[in-house]
Design an enzyme around this catalytic site. Structure first.
Site, PDB file in Angstrom:
ATOM      1  N   SER A  10      -9.501 -31.352 -75.466  1.00  0.00           N
ATOM      2  CA  SER A  10      -9.083 -32.641 -75.741  1.00  0.00           C
ATOM      3  C   SER A  10      -9.428 -33.853 -76.418  1.00  0.00           C
ATOM      4  O   SER A  10     -10.539 -34.052 -75.666  1.00  0.00           O
ATOM      5  CB  SER A  10      -7.109 -33.171 -75.072  1.00  0.00           C
ATOM      6  OG  SER A  10      -8.317 -33.520 -74.316  1.00  0.00           O
TER       7      SER A  10
ATOM      8  N   HIS B  15     -10.617 -43.953 -81.437  1.00  0.00           N
ATOM      9  CA  HIS B  15     -10.508 -44.286 -81.644  1.00  0.00           C
ATOM     10  C   HIS B  15     -12.080 -45.493 -82.796  1.00  0.00           C
ATOM     11  O   HIS B  15     -12.039 -46.670 -81.814  1.00  0.00           O
ATOM     12  CB  HIS B  15      -9.356 -45.409 -80.992  1.00  0.00           C
ATOM     13  CG  HIS B  15      -8.317 -44.804 -80.391  1.00  0.00           C
ATOM     14  ND1 HIS B  15      -7.149 -44.342 -81.385  1.00  0.00           N
ATOM     15  CD2 HIS B  15      -8.384 -44.154 -79.485  1.00  0.00           C
ATOM     16  CE1 HIS B  15      -6.497 -44.024 -80.923  1.00  0.00           C
ATOM     17  NE2 HIS B  15      -6.673 -43.823 -79.475  1.00  0.00           N
TER      18      HIS B  15
ATOM     19  N   HIS C 270      -7.723 -36.874 -84.030  1.00  0.00           N
ATOM     20  CA  HIS C 270      -7.679 -35.824 -82.584  1.00  0.00           C
ATOM     21  C   HIS C 270      -7.826 -34.195 -82.607  1.00  0.00           C
ATOM     22  O   HIS C 270      -7.066 -33.456 -84.025  1.00  0.00           O
ATOM     23  CB  HIS C 270      -5.958 -36.519 -82.436  1.00  0.00           C
ATOM     24  CG  HIS C 270      -5.356 -35.276 -81.757  1.00  0.00           C
ATOM     25  ND1 HIS C 270      -4.389 -33.715 -81.457  1.00  0.00           N
ATOM     26  CD2 HIS C 270      -5.451 -35.154 -80.072  1.00  0.00           C
ATOM     27  CE1 HIS C 270      -3.886 -33.260 -80.963  1.00  0.00           C
ATOM     28  NE2 HIS C 270      -4.374 -33.759 -79.506  1.00  0.00           N
TER      29      HIS C 270
ATOM     30  N   ASN D   3      -7.071 -30.315 -80.339  1.00  0.00           N
ATOM     31  CA  ASN D   3      -6.942 -30.197 -79.138  1.00  0.00           C
ATOM     32  C   ASN D   3      -6.665 -28.082 -79.129  1.00  0.00           C
ATOM     33  O   ASN D   3      -6.319 -28.332 -80.188  1.00  0.00           O
ATOM     34  CB  ASN D   3      -5.811 -30.165 -78.185  1.00  0.00           C
ATOM     35  CG  ASN D   3      -5.525 -29.812 -76.746  1.00  0.00           C
ATOM     36  OD1 ASN D   3      -5.021 -28.915 -77.254  1.00  0.00           O
ATOM     37  ND2 ASN D   3      -4.932 -30.476 -76.283  1.00  0.00           N
TER      38      ASN D   3
ATOM     39  N   ARG E 235      -6.605 -24.934 -76.170  1.00  0.00           N
ATOM     40  CA  ARG E 235      -6.360 -24.413 -75.271  1.00  0.00           C
ATOM     41  C   ARG E 235      -5.863 -23.233 -74.945  1.00  0.00           C
ATOM     42  O   ARG E 235      -5.604 -22.493 -76.315  1.00  0.00           O
ATOM     43  CB  ARG E 235      -4.932 -25.899 -75.114  1.00  0.00           C
ATOM     44  CG  ARG E 235      -3.630 -25.114 -76.001  1.00  0.00           C
ATOM     45  CD  ARG E 235      -2.889 -26.477 -76.017  1.00  0.00           C
ATOM     46  NE  ARG E 235      -1.283 -26.161 -76.231  1.00  0.00           N
ATOM     47  CZ  ARG E 235      -1.861 -26.487 -78.215  1.00  0.00           C
ATOM     48  NH1 ARG E 235      -3.129 -27.618 -78.259  1.00  0.00           N
ATOM     49  NH2 ARG E 235      -0.790 -26.885 -78.908  1.00  0.00           N
TER      50      ARG E 235
ATOM     51  N   HIS F 285      12.082 -41.099 -84.553  1.00  0.00           N
ATOM     52  CA  HIS F 285      12.468 -42.646 -85.013  1.00  0.00           C
ATOM     53  C   HIS F 285      11.694 -43.261 -85.987  1.00  0.00           C
ATOM     54  O   HIS F 285      12.565 -44.387 -86.523  1.00  0.00           O
ATOM     55  CB  HIS F 285      12.524 -42.987 -82.935  1.00  0.00           C
ATOM     56  CG  HIS F 285      10.962 -43.139 -82.982  1.00  0.00           C
ATOM     57  ND1 HIS F 285       9.624 -42.278 -83.063  1.00  0.00           N
ATOM     58  CD2 HIS F 285      10.667 -43.709 -82.700  1.00  0.00           C
ATOM     59  CE1 HIS F 285       9.043 -42.779 -82.415  1.00  0.00           C
ATOM     60  NE2 HIS F 285       8.664 -44.171 -82.595  1.00  0.00           N
TER      61      HIS F 285
END
Length: 348
Positions: free
Chosen positions: A104, A108, A118, A120, A122, A182
């Site tokens: 991963s 920044h 980003h 990742n 797996r 949210h």
């Protein structure tokens, strides 16, 4: 399922060793490439062991010329008791010993005109259950349509080397997964995302049965991909990362910025932290399996800020991000995007 189908869906005999080798090589390739791109920063490596079984190596670059902080992790963990997050998704794995390996990465950059990114990839096994998962996504603060299209194009091409239908599902799945419920906004402009790919059933194996990715997967019908197909997919997508990101850095690294742009970058980094701490399944899995906390939380930005009730100025460059680039878009087919971006000098 017929016996021939059963055989097709078995992992390779040396599946664990090959998956581990793949993600280790991806970590090495990406770190070497990023050090060259940065020109000054170097990754510091720290190896760690997990008492219950397995371990990993964490590599972190701090205060480079380009990157304020970046981390590229590798882990290989195994055990006898599955975490709740896995059992809830695949109850048939219960009672089996398990193995998981992956790499991963989160970067920044210092310059607000260079996006955070980003990645990742797996692999997981537990008894008869196995799957591949992964993806890459881009989070700009001052976005450009050309950068977004380039990133998406590279990953679409990687998916297309395996099957031209994969990207049709993995792109909207990414928009769906990297979504802050949210806040009612996406974390960035997306990319690709896939999970629980074991070569059987529908391509979409997420939780939103009424979403776009699910709808497209149902239209495509059941897919029969084998272990080798999915291994090759992870390899192709992992190797697509540097070509998808390096040209963006080269175009944006010398753009000047003021305190205003830096403050907005830090404010939007707060959203990044919110997603990773509240919604990200990888974070939840790592904490539930007693992974290395420093490595799990490596994805968090080194600096971020929150501001109560913040609203960007109308028709500003900041408003373009929140109005257009934090909502799922058809980046290639929607021609209205070009007009909106051109108005804000955000086309190229």
């Amino acid at each position: 399922m017929s016996s021939s189908q059963d055989k097709a869906n078995l992992p390779a005999n040396n599946s664990r060793a090959r998956a581990k080798k793949l993600v280790l090589e991806l970590q090495d390739e990406i770190c070497a490439g990023l050090e060259t791109i940065d020109g000054e920063g170097k990754f510091l490596e720290e190896s760690w062991e997990r008492p219950e079984g397995g371990g990993g190596r964490s590599r972190v670059l701090k205060d480079g010329k380009i990157f304020e902080q970046g981390g590229v992790n590798f882990s290989e963990v195994h055990g006898n008791e599955l975490p709740p997050s896995i059992i809830s998704q695949r109850p048939e794995a219960k009672g089996h010993s398990w193995f998981a390996t992956g790499t991963s990465m989160v970067l920044h950059p210092k310059n607000p005109y260079i996006p955070t990114v980003h990645l990742n990839y797996r692999y997981f096994e537990a008894g008869p259950v196995w799957w591949f998962g992964g993806g890459a996504d881009l989070t700009p603060f001052y976005p450009y349509l050309s950068d977004t299209r380039h990133f998406h194009s590279c990953h679409k091409n990687a998916c297309d080397t395996i099957d031209k239908d994969l990207h049709k599902v993995f792109k909207p799945w990414c928009d769906e997964y990297f979504f802050l419920k949210h806040r009612n906004e996406t974390r960035g402009v997306g990319g690709i995302f896939y999970d629980y790919q074991d070569g059987s059933g529908l391509l979409y194996k997420g939780q939103n049965a009424n979403g776009k990715a699910s709808k497209i997967a149902k239209e495509l019908g059941e897919y029969s991909l084998n272990w080798e197909n999915l291994f090759s997919l992870a390899k192709a997508c992992g190797q697509a990362f540097l070509p998808s990101y390096e040209p963006i850095i080269k175009k944006r690294k010398n753009q000047s910025f003021s305190t205003k742009e830096r403050d907005f970058q830090l404010y939007r980094r707060g959203r990044y932290a919110e997603f990773n701490l509240v919604w990200d399944r990888g974070t939840i899995f790592g904490l539930q399996t007693n992974g290395r906390t420093e490595s799990i939380l490596m994805s968090l930005p080194p600096l971020a800020r929150w501001e109560y009730g913040y609203k960007p100025e109308e028709n500003s460059r900041e408003a373009l991000l929140t109005d257009l680039f934090t909502k799922p878009q058809d980046w290639f087919t929607d021609k209205s995007l070009e007009k909106r971006c051109l108005t804000h000098q955000a086309l190229d």
